[in-house]
Design a protein around this motif. Structure first.
Motif, PDB file in Angstrom:
ATOM      1  N   TRP A  45       0.560  -3.138  -5.979  1.00  0.00           N
ATOM      2  CA  TRP A  45       0.249  -1.865  -5.329  1.00  0.00           C
ATOM      3  C   TRP A  45       1.490  -0.998  -5.386  1.00  0.00           C
ATOM      4  N   GLY A  47       1.599   2.241  -4.454  1.00  0.00           N
ATOM      5  CA  GLY A  47       1.538   3.337  -3.494  1.00  0.00           C
ATOM      6  C   GLY A  47       0.142   3.910  -3.416  1.00  0.00           C
ATOM      7  N   ASP A  48      -0.224   4.420  -2.250  1.00  0.00           N
ATOM      8  CA  ASP A  48      -1.561   4.986  -2.077  1.00  0.00           C
ATOM      9  C   ASP A  48      -1.799   6.169  -3.012  1.00  0.00           C
ATOM     10  N   ASP A  49      -0.740   6.883  -3.361  1.00  0.00           N
ATOM     11  CA  ASP A  49      -0.896   8.034  -4.253  1.00  0.00           C
ATOM     12  C   ASP A  49      -1.099   7.615  -5.699  1.00  0.00           C
ATOM     13  N   LEU A  82       3.196  -2.023  -0.201  1.00  0.00           N
ATOM     14  CA  LEU A  82       3.227  -0.571  -0.167  1.00  0.00           C
ATOM     15  C   LEU A  82       1.881   0.048   0.207  1.00  0.00           C
ATOM     16  N   GLY A  84      -0.688   1.728   2.351  1.00  0.00           N
ATOM     17  CA  GLY A  84      -0.424   2.575   3.508  1.00  0.00           C
ATOM     18  C   GLY A  84      -1.683   3.012   4.221  1.00  0.00           C
ATOM     19  N   LEU A 137      11.912   1.387   1.428  1.00  0.00           N
ATOM     20  CA  LEU A 137      10.499   1.773   1.385  1.00  0.00           C
ATOM     21  C   LEU A 137      10.353   3.270   1.161  1.00  0.00           C
ATOM     22  N   ARG A 141       8.566   4.814  -2.195  1.00  0.00           N
ATOM     23  CA  ARG A 141       7.370   5.668  -2.101  1.00  0.00           C
ATOM     24  C   ARG A 141       7.579   7.041  -2.727  1.00  0.00           C
ATOM     25  N   HIS A 142       8.843   7.437  -2.919  1.00  0.00           N
ATOM     26  CA  HIS A 142       9.112   8.762  -3.469  1.00  0.00           C
ATOM     27  C   HIS A 142       9.585   8.718  -4.919  1.00  0.00           C
ATOM     28  N   ARG A 148       7.629   3.616 -10.611  1.00  0.00           N
ATOM     29  CA  ARG A 148       7.111   2.563  -9.741  1.00  0.00           C
ATOM     30  C   ARG A 148       6.315   1.534 -10.539  1.00  0.00           C
TER      31      ARG A 148
END
Length: 243
Positions: A45, A47-49, A82, A84, A137, A141-142, A148
């Motif tokens: 995973w 990230g949600d984005d 990750l 979220g 974290l 995430r950024h 990523r």
């Protein structure tokens, strides 16, 4: 009825596991009061984005289950830490802390993914502390999605290589750490996944009999722990054959 599962490692490359999970939701979880997923739900995973169509499909299936009345609880694993709140909102589930004490069938039970119990694996524990640091974290995430994805592939490949090279005792839980966390949280039952070694271990902590239940991983077969008026039972089941 309450169901607990972990370590499905869902990914598009394993459609057999995905089919088995969707069938599990339709046929068993829909009858449950609650479903607990204790980590490594997804193989990776970033990230949600960065959700793929496949991951959105899984979220939709969970949302459909939640709308029937089954409460869904999700815990981070070492592969999907990750995940979220955006995913949880889409999937209709609640994100749990690790560790987390809940009441199951009238008993206080400690739920964990299980990786933090493997303290003999010092290299992994150092990496875990680094990756779970709030600053790390935030940075992860950024990062750009491509970066990523590259980092996730690198970490996954290194993890597989190192696990093959490590002694079995190192990749299993540390007994002293199990006793410590159970005593700290004042529980007689600990349920976790991560090690892929399904079993029920009878122990003694502070002179009291306790049990550690290890959930099975989904690979050649599926596993689920069921808690109902008959007690606790964990049993494997066949993955669905390709249609």
């Amino acid at each position: 009825m309450i169901l607990l599962i972990s370590d499905l490692h869902l990914e598009e490359q394993r459609p057999d596991i995905t089919r088995a999970f969707l069938r599990f939701l339709r046929e068993r979880a829909v009858q449950a009061e609650s479903l607990y997923i204790l980590g490594d739900f997804f193989e990776v995973w970033i990230g949600d984005d960065g959700m793929s169509p496949f991951q959105h499909e899984i979220a939709v299936a969970l949302r459909q289950l939640s709308e029937t009345g089954t409460r869904i609880f999700l815990m981070h694993g070492n592969r999907d830490f990750l995940i979220g709140q955006a995913f949880c909102r889409e999937a209709g589930c609640t994100l749990l802390n690790d560790p987390c004490v809940v009441e199951l069938a009238g008993e206080r039970v400690l739920l964990m993914h299980g990786d933090s119990l493997c303290t003999a694996d010092q290299a992994y524990m150092r990496m875990r502390r680094l990756l779970r640091n709030p600053l790390s974290l935030f940075i992860l995430r950024h990062l750009p999605l491509a970066k990523r994805q590259q980092l996730a592939r690198k970490l996954r490949n290194e993890s597989r290589t190192q696990t093959r090279m490590k002694a079995e005792a190192i990749t299993d839980v540390t007994p002293a750490e199990v006793e410590r966390v159970m005593a700290e949280h004042r529980v007689h039952t600990l349920i976790h996944g991560h090690t892929h070694r399904p079993a029920v271990h009878e122990l003694t902590v502070n002179g009291q009999p306790v049990q550690r239940i290890v959930l099975g991983d989904w690979d050649t077969q599926g596993w689920a722990l069921q808690i109902d008026e008959q007690g606790l039972e964990q049993a494997p089941f066949a993955l669905e054959a390709e249609a």
